[in-house]
Write a protein that holds these residues in place. Structure first.
Motif, short mmCIF file in Angstrom:
data_model
loop_
_atom_site.label_atom_id
_atom_site.label_comp_id
_atom_site.label_asym_id
_atom_site.label_seq_id
_atom_site.Cartn_x
_atom_site.Cartn_y
_atom_site.Cartn_z
N PRO A 134 10.53 37.90 10.88
CA PRO A 134 11.08 36.73 10.18
C PRO A 134 12.61 36.76 10.18
CG PRO A 134 10.24 38.33 8.62
CD PRO A 134 9.84 38.82 9.97
N ALA A 135 13.20 35.65 10.58
CA ALA A 135 14.66 35.51 10.53
C ALA A 135 14.97 34.11 10.01
CB ALA A 135 15.27 35.76 11.91
N GLY A 136 14.97 33.12 10.89
CA GLY A 136 15.16 31.75 10.44
C GLY A 136 16.59 31.45 10.05
N LYS A 137 16.78 30.30 9.41
CA LYS A 137 18.12 29.84 9.04
C LYS A 137 18.69 30.63 7.87
CE LYS A 137 17.43 25.13 10.72
NZ LYS A 137 17.41 23.68 10.37
N VAL A 138 17.85 31.11 6.98
CA VAL A 138 18.30 31.89 5.83
C VAL A 138 18.10 33.36 6.17
CG1 VAL A 138 18.06 32.29 3.36
CG2 VAL A 138 17.63 30.00 4.30
N ASN A 139 19.18 34.03 6.58
CA ASN A 139 19.04 35.38 7.12
C ASN A 139 20.19 36.27 6.67
OD1 ASN A 139 17.49 37.22 8.64
ND2 ASN A 139 18.78 36.95 10.44
N ARG A 140 20.43 36.28 5.37
CA ARG A 140 21.54 37.06 4.82
C ARG A 140 21.39 38.55 5.15
NH1 ARG A 140 23.47 36.83 -1.51
NH2 ARG A 140 24.78 38.69 -1.53
N HIS A 141 20.20 39.08 5.02
CA HIS A 141 19.94 40.48 5.34
C HIS A 141 19.28 40.54 6.71
CE1 HIS A 141 19.85 40.54 0.75
NE2 HIS A 141 21.00 41.11 1.12
N TRP A 142 20.10 40.75 7.72
CA TRP A 142 19.66 40.57 9.10
C TRP A 142 19.17 41.86 9.76
CZ3 TRP A 142 22.29 43.64 12.48
CH2 TRP A 142 23.53 44.13 12.07
N SER A 143 19.51 43.03 9.22
CA SER A 143 19.18 44.29 9.89
C SER A 143 17.68 44.57 9.81
CB SER A 143 19.96 45.46 9.27
OG SER A 143 19.56 45.68 7.93
N ARG A 144 17.14 45.18 10.87
CA ARG A 144 15.73 45.56 10.94
C ARG A 144 15.66 47.01 11.42
NH1 ARG A 144 16.10 41.46 8.60
NH2 ARG A 144 15.40 39.39 9.26
N ASN A 145 15.27 47.89 10.53
CA ASN A 145 15.14 49.30 10.90
C ASN A 145 13.68 49.60 11.24
OD1 ASN A 145 15.86 51.94 11.37
ND2 ASN A 145 15.82 52.53 9.23
N ILE A 146 13.46 50.57 12.14
CA ILE A 146 12.10 50.95 12.51
C ILE A 146 11.96 52.47 12.54
CG2 ILE A 146 11.44 48.86 13.77
CD1 ILE A 146 12.30 50.21 16.35
N ILE A 147 10.76 52.93 12.23
CA ILE A 147 10.45 54.36 12.22
C ILE A 147 8.95 54.50 12.50
CG2 ILE A 147 9.99 54.44 9.73
CD1 ILE A 147 11.27 57.20 9.65
N ALA A 148 8.57 55.58 13.17
CA ALA A 148 7.15 55.82 13.48
C ALA A 148 6.61 56.93 12.59
CB ALA A 148 6.98 56.20 14.95
N ASN A 149 5.29 56.97 12.44
CA ASN A 149 4.67 58.08 11.73
C ASN A 149 4.54 59.29 12.66
OD1 ASN A 149 2.63 57.16 13.39
ND2 ASN A 149 1.13 56.82 11.77
N ALA A 150 3.99 60.39 12.16
CA ALA A 150 4.02 61.66 12.88
C ALA A 150 3.31 61.60 14.23
CB ALA A 150 3.42 62.76 12.02
N ASP A 151 2.20 60.88 14.31
CA ASP A 151 1.47 60.84 15.57
C ASP A 151 1.77 59.59 16.39
OD1 ASP A 151 0.14 58.83 14.23
OD2 ASP A 151 -1.82 59.81 14.24
N ASN A 152 2.81 58.85 15.97
CA ASN A 152 3.25 57.65 16.70
C ASN A 152 2.19 56.56 16.80
OD1 ASN A 152 5.88 58.59 17.22
ND2 ASN A 152 5.19 59.70 19.04
N SER A 153 1.25 56.56 15.87
CA SER A 153 0.20 55.54 15.90
C SER A 153 0.60 54.27 15.15
CB SER A 153 -1.09 56.09 15.29
OG SER A 153 -0.90 56.44 13.92
N LYS A 154 1.65 54.35 14.31
CA LYS A 154 2.11 53.20 13.54
C LYS A 154 3.64 53.14 13.57
CE LYS A 154 -1.88 51.67 11.89
NZ LYS A 154 -2.40 50.31 12.21
N ILE A 155 4.14 51.91 13.56
CA ILE A 155 5.58 51.66 13.45
C ILE A 155 5.84 50.89 12.17
CG2 ILE A 155 7.55 50.46 14.47
CD1 ILE A 155 6.32 50.92 17.21
N TYR A 156 6.80 51.37 11.38
CA TYR A 156 7.16 50.75 10.11
C TYR A 156 8.50 50.01 10.30
CZ TYR A 156 3.55 53.88 8.48
OH TYR A 156 2.34 54.54 8.33
N ILE A 157 8.59 48.80 9.74
CA ILE A 157 9.75 47.93 9.96
C ILE A 157 10.30 47.49 8.61
CG2 ILE A 157 10.58 45.88 11.16
CD1 ILE A 157 7.76 45.94 12.62
N ALA A 158 11.56 47.77 8.35
CA ALA A 158 12.22 47.36 7.11
C ALA A 158 12.84 45.98 7.31
CB ALA A 158 13.29 48.37 6.72
N VAL A 159 12.44 45.02 6.47
CA VAL A 159 12.90 43.64 6.57
C VAL A 159 13.43 43.19 5.21
CG1 VAL A 159 12.30 41.26 7.14
CG2 VAL A 159 11.21 43.15 8.37
#
Length: 426
Positions: free
Chosen positions: A182-207
């Motif tokens: 999600p971004a769109g026209k209202v995008n004051r907080h634009w950064s998107r961080n990502i991190i994987a779990n120990a076995d790389n089966s999931k990716i977590y995204i901070a929005v």
């Protein structure tokens, strides 16, 4: 009066007793909310940030355009995401100021990922290459992650992945989009961080949220103010934890293997509200935004719609102070720093723009025991503020990584520097 009236309908009066429970918070609007931007004057040749006795701070690299985030590849290369807002923060919040961090507040996003390599291990990179640019699909890149033969990059509006081999210094392919964000026209907080779990089966995204408290419409906040989770191929994208106004730094606490994040809280309630925080992240957890802050403390500006069933918000684990803009987060798991730092958390504070006396502009250390904070935060890297009674600062730190040799790198986005902090003895 309408807002308070809505509160009285929605909640019993007994709940208001919780307003000052946690951390003895002041009342909303106890002090006037201000716009007080710093004026970044830069670093002279002999100047560096200050670290505790026994540590040495040196310039690792410079000449970047807004170096925000870093990532350490399996072979020890450092990837640097150079990015920024694509429009002025002044326009974003409707403020009129002088000297708001120099021209950096007006710059477009460079949309570059630079690769640094120290081939002779002397603490200074001797190889510098442009790995990716806008031509390959970058759009306000931030978080980076390598899983197998893929390099993932979190743009402000999508997660892309690129074919990648260990040691590669240039990528020419356009990235494959694996998930829209999600971004769109209202995008004051634009950064998107990502991190994987120990076995790389999931990716977590901070929005982060689109605006401060949803004032431009909650229809603009769908899938925002959350940590999302997905499979590496982009499937099954869903909310992992919600009500986090602007989560940025993420890392795994090394003892309990729990996900932690640093969160920027809301503006406009006064000098000392609301505290930015460091917290463990519970799957399915709700942390209050936009209706409450620091647990069950209600924001009097935010009406509760009749159709909203407000869940009890989780109280964060550790206060980082109000308006510190705490961004970078890394747990120290190497062995070259003194023992007291082992498994503790370092948090990078970009610094306030809305506090009467500047706060943040430093790196702090929080000791941990058994997976939980075990003491007050301690200043670790300072010297960014020239004079606390004035608005001049030398720079603004953002992100942190720990290198294979145990040293730490810190980005300084407004001056284009990366600092190296190493322990060299008592």
């Amino acid at each position: 009066m309408k807002i308070y009236f809505l509160f009285l309908i929605a909640f019993p009066l007994s709940l208001f007793a919780q307003v000052k429970d946690s951390k003895e918070l002041p009342e909303p609007f106890e002090t006037k909310s201000v716009s007080n931007y710093s004026n970044v004057i830069g670093w002279k040749d002999a100047e560096t940030p200050k670290a505790p006795e026994g540590f040495t701070v040196t310039k690792y690299a410079d000449g970047f355009e807004n170096p925000r985030w870093m990532y350490v590849t399996p072979n020890g290369d450092i990837l640097v995401a150079e990015s920024n807002s694509n429009y002025s923060i002044l326009k974003q919040i409707g403020a009129t100021i002088i000297g708001a961090g120099g021209s950096n507040n007006l710059k477009h996003s460079a949309d570059v990922i630079t690769l640094l390599r120290d081939t002779n291990n002397d603490g200074v990179p001797d190889l510098r290459e442009t790995l990716l640019t806008k031509k390959e699909g970058l759009n306000q890149p931030f978080g980076m992650l390598i899983i197998g033969d893929w390099l993932y990059v979190a743009n402000t509006d999508a997660v892309l992945r690129y074919p990648y081999k260990n040691g590669q210094t240039k990528i020419n392919e356009v990235g494959e989009k694996v998930a829209d964000l999600p971004a769109g026209k209202v995008n004051r907080h634009w950064s998107r961080n990502i991190i994987a779990n120990a076995d790389n089966s999931k990716i977590y995204i901070a929005v982060g949220s689109g605006d401060n408290i949803g004032e431009k419409g909650m229809e603009n906040e769908v899938m925002r103010a959350n940590i999302l989770v997905m499979n590496p191929d982009g499937s099954d994208l869903e909310v992992y934890a919600s009500g986090l106004r602007n989560p940025v730094g993420m890392d795994w606490e090394p003892i309990t293997k729990t996900l932690w994040t640093s969160v920027n809280e809301r503006d406009g309630l006064g000098d000392n509200l609301a505290p930015d925080y460091l917290t463990s992240v519970k799957e399915g957890g709700y942390y209050g935004w936009p209706y409450t802050y620091w647990g069950s403390n209600y924001d009097p500006r935010v009406p509760i719609p009749p159709y909203v069933r407000l869940r009890k918000a989780i109280e964060p684990d550790f206060s980082l102070g109000s308006h510190t803009a705490s961004l970078g987060l890394v747990f120290y798991t190497e062995n070259t720093f003194p023992k007291k730092y082992k498994n503790g958390a370092f948090v990078v504070q970009h610094g306030s723009w809305n506090r009467d006396i500047l706060s943040g502009y430093r790196v702090v250390f929080i000791p941990f025991e058994n997976g939980k904070p075990a003491g007050k935060s301690q200043d670790f890297l300072t010297g960014f503020i020239v004079d606390p009674k004035k608005d001049e600062v030398r720079g603004r730190p953002v992100g942190a990584v720990v290198m294979p040799d145990g040293a730490m790198l810190i980005t300084d986005d407004t001056t284009g520097h990366i600092w190296r902090v190493a322990y060299t003895g008592k």
